[in-house]
Design a protein around this motif. Sequence first.
Motif, PDB file in Angstrom:
ATOM      1  N   ILE A 391       0.862  -1.182   0.000  1.00 37.78           N
ATOM      2  CA  ILE A 391       0.000   0.000   0.000  1.00 37.78           C
ATOM      3  C   ILE A 391       0.897   1.229   0.000  1.00 37.78           C
ATOM      4  O   ILE A 391       1.713   1.404   0.906  1.00 37.78           O
ATOM      5  CB  ILE A 391      -0.933   0.025   1.225  1.00 37.78           C
ATOM      6  CG1 ILE A 391      -1.786  -1.246   1.284  1.00 37.78           C
ATOM      7  CG2 ILE A 391      -1.834   1.265   1.192  1.00 37.78           C
ATOM      8  CD1 ILE A 391      -2.626  -1.342   2.552  1.00 37.78           C
ATOM      9  N   GLY A 392       0.768   2.068  -1.011  1.00 40.28           N
ATOM     10  CA  GLY A 392       1.594   3.260  -1.105  1.00 40.28           C
ATOM     11  C   GLY A 392       2.941   2.977  -1.729  1.00 40.28           C
ATOM     12  O   GLY A 392       3.290   1.835  -2.043  1.00 40.28           O
ATOM     13  N   PHE A 401      -2.011   8.681  -0.477  1.00 46.24           N
ATOM     14  CA  PHE A 401      -2.953   8.207   0.530  1.00 46.24           C
ATOM     15  C   PHE A 401      -4.128   9.177   0.662  1.00 46.24           C
ATOM     16  O   PHE A 401      -4.050  10.344   0.258  1.00 46.24           O
ATOM     17  CB  PHE A 401      -2.249   8.057   1.887  1.00 46.24           C
ATOM     18  CG  PHE A 401      -1.369   6.853   1.993  1.00 46.24           C
ATOM     19  CD1 PHE A 401      -1.877   5.640   2.454  1.00 46.24           C
ATOM     20  CD2 PHE A 401      -0.033   6.904   1.637  1.00 46.24           C
ATOM     21  CE1 PHE A 401      -1.071   4.523   2.562  1.00 46.24           C
ATOM     22  CE2 PHE A 401       0.787   5.791   1.732  1.00 46.24           C
ATOM     23  CZ  PHE A 401       0.260   4.596   2.189  1.00 46.24           C
ATOM     24  N   THR A 432      -4.370   2.274  -1.820  1.00 45.73           N
ATOM     25  CA  THR A 432      -3.662   3.465  -1.325  1.00 45.73           C
ATOM     26  C   THR A 432      -4.610   4.648  -1.144  1.00 45.73           C
ATOM     27  O   THR A 432      -4.610   5.304  -0.100  1.00 45.73           O
ATOM     28  CB  THR A 432      -2.522   3.839  -2.282  1.00 45.73           C
ATOM     29  OG1 THR A 432      -1.615   2.736  -2.400  1.00 45.73           O
ATOM     30  CG2 THR A 432      -1.765   5.051  -1.765  1.00 45.73           C
ATOM     31  N   CYS A 437      -3.963   8.925   5.196  1.00 45.22           N
ATOM     32  CA  CYS A 437      -2.547   9.288   5.284  1.00 45.22           C
ATOM     33  C   CYS A 437      -2.063   9.362   6.725  1.00 45.22           C
ATOM     34  O   CYS A 437      -0.878   9.147   6.990  1.00 45.22           O
ATOM     35  CB  CYS A 437      -2.290  10.608   4.571  1.00 45.22           C
ATOM     36  SG  CYS A 437      -3.185  12.038   5.245  1.00 45.22           S
ATOM     37  N   ALA A 553       4.404   3.919   3.662  1.00 48.26           N
ATOM     38  CA  ALA A 553       4.025   2.725   2.907  1.00 48.26           C
ATOM     39  C   ALA A 553       3.817   1.569   3.874  1.00 48.26           C
ATOM     40  O   ALA A 553       4.342   1.574   4.994  1.00 48.26           O
ATOM     41  CB  ALA A 553       5.100   2.365   1.878  1.00 48.26           C
TER      42      ALA A 553
END
Length: 558
Positions: A391-392, A401, A432, A437, A553
Motif C-alpha cells: 500500500i503506497g 494516501f 492506497t 494518510c 508505505a
Amino acid sequence: MSETANRPVGRRTFVLGSAAAAGTAALAGPLAAPASAAGFGYSDDGSNYVVDTGASLVFKVSKTNGDLTSLVYKGTEYQGYGGKNSHIESGLGTSTVTVKQSGSTILISVAYGTLKHYYAARSGENNVYLWTNKADDSVSATRYIVRVKAGMFLNDEPDSYTYAPTTVEASDVFEKSDGQTRSKHYSKRRVIDYDYIGWSTGSVGLYVVRSNHEKASGGPFYRSLLRHQSADGGGLYEILYYGENQTEAQRFGLQGPYVIAFTDGGAPSSALYHANLTTSWADSLGISGYVAASGRGKVAGVGITGRNTAFPYTVGLANPAAQYWGSARPSDGYFAIPGVLPGTYTLTVFKGELAVYSGSVTVTAGGTTTLNSIAIPSSNDPGNASAIWRIGDWNGSPSGFKNADLMTYAHPSDSRAASWTGNVVIGSGTETSAFPCYLWKDVNSGIIVYFKLTAAQAAAAHTLRIGVTTAYANGRPQISVNDWTSSIPSPPSQPSTRSLTVGSYRGNNYTFTYSVPASAWLTDTGAYNTLKIYVASGSGSTSFLSAGTSIDAIDLLS
C-alpha cells in the motif's frame, strides 16, 4: 452579509512562487534600470535612517532597535499593523544602529548583543536586501517578519484567516462557516518548492524572496509557516530557525541575503532567486560572517545509478554549520550544488523524500569536488523488496494516501477531508487512495486491511513493514493479524511539537518491522486475513491531538 462583502474590489494574490513564474516577472532587483536613481541616498529624521532607493521605494530603519518602521512604495505606506513594525522575531531591544554609503549601496547595520542584522539598498532598485547573523542562542531570532498594513492584499488563501472566526486548535487554527480551515501554518510548500512568497493586487506586488537557507535547519523538504493574512494585517516570513516539527539542531552564522521586493504586480525578477543572485557588490561591505563566492566551493556528481526513474531524486549536503541541496537530473542523475561553504558534509541521496544513500564529501574554497557515479544499493530502497502486497510507495511521504494533499494546507477536521475511517481490501485497486494518510489513537486506530494468501504463502512466516514519516506524542503502530498480536514497538526519535494538524508530515522517516509467524495466517485460501493497525501511546490528548503518525508505505514481504 456574505463573507466576501467587505473585501476590496479587484484585489488578487500570488501565493508562492517558483522559477517557473519568472517568464512573466516584472523587472525588480539587479535588472532594474539605474537611470531612475536620481534621488538615491539616505538621511536621518532623528528617530530613523531614511533610505531613498532612487526608484519608487523609500524605507526607514529605527536608530533605536533596528526595526523596519516604514516601507513606502510609489507614495503608499505598506509597513506595519497593530502598532508593530517589521523586524527580527518580536523585535530587538536597544541596539547599535549605523549607516554607511559605499557607492551605489547603502548598508544599515544593527548590533544587539551577539546578533548582527543588516539592511542594504542598491541604487535604482525597489528592493531591500537583508542578512541576519545569529551567533548563538543568547538571542531568540528565529524569523524575520515583514508586517503589512491591513487591507493592502486581502485574500482567502489557506494561510489567510480574515474570514475564519472560529478557533479549531490552539489560537492559530481557524474554521470558516463552510467548515474549511485556515492557519498561518498552511503554506502548502516545502522549502525546495518556492523561491518567493507574497501578494499582488495586479498593479503592485510585495514579496519576500527567500535566501538559500544554508544556516536554516530541516533540509529541502522542511515545511513551515511562510505568510499570513488576517483582519489585522499580513505577514511575510523568512524563517531562520523554527522549532516546530524540527528534525535538526539549530545552525548559527550569517543567513542571507533574503530580499523584500516590490514590483508592478508581476513576480520578482528571477535574478533575485537564491540560485541566481550574485552579490559581489556586498563583498567589501564588512558584513559579519559574509563569505564571498571566491571563498565557496562546488560539488558535482556525474550521475546516480540504481534509481527508480518514476521518482524525483534530490541530493543534500549537511553538517552542523550548513546545509545545501540540488535536484538530480532525471535522465542520468547528474547533479551540481554550487556556493557551498568549505567543510566536510554528509551527502544524502533522497528518492522523493526518503534517504536511500549516504556518504561523505569534502568541499574546498574555490574548488569543485567531482564525484564518480553514485550507486544506490538495491537493499537501500525498501521499494525494491519483493512483496505479496503493498500500500503506497516508499518515497518518504504519504503522497497518494487519502487526504494527503489536503493535509499540507488544512486541518484534519476540514469539511473537504474524506472520512478518516474505513477499511481497505487488497486487490480492490483503491488500496492506497482508500487508506488514510494519518492514523490517530482517538480517531481511526484499529483500521483493517483485508487480504488473501495462497497456500504456499500461508505456510510461511512473513515480515510486515509500516513506514512512517513523523509522529505526534510518540504515536506508533501496533498490529494484530487474525488472532496474533505484535508487541508494542519502541517509539523512534521524532519532533515533539505539533505536526499533523499544522500542515506538516515531515519528521524522521522510520520503518517498523513485524515478524508474523506462519501460525497467524488463515489456512483457508478463500478467506480474508484481517490486519488491524492500532496507534499505541499513552501521550497526546484527544481527537486530532491524540497520539498519531503519518504513513509512508505498508507492505507484506514475500
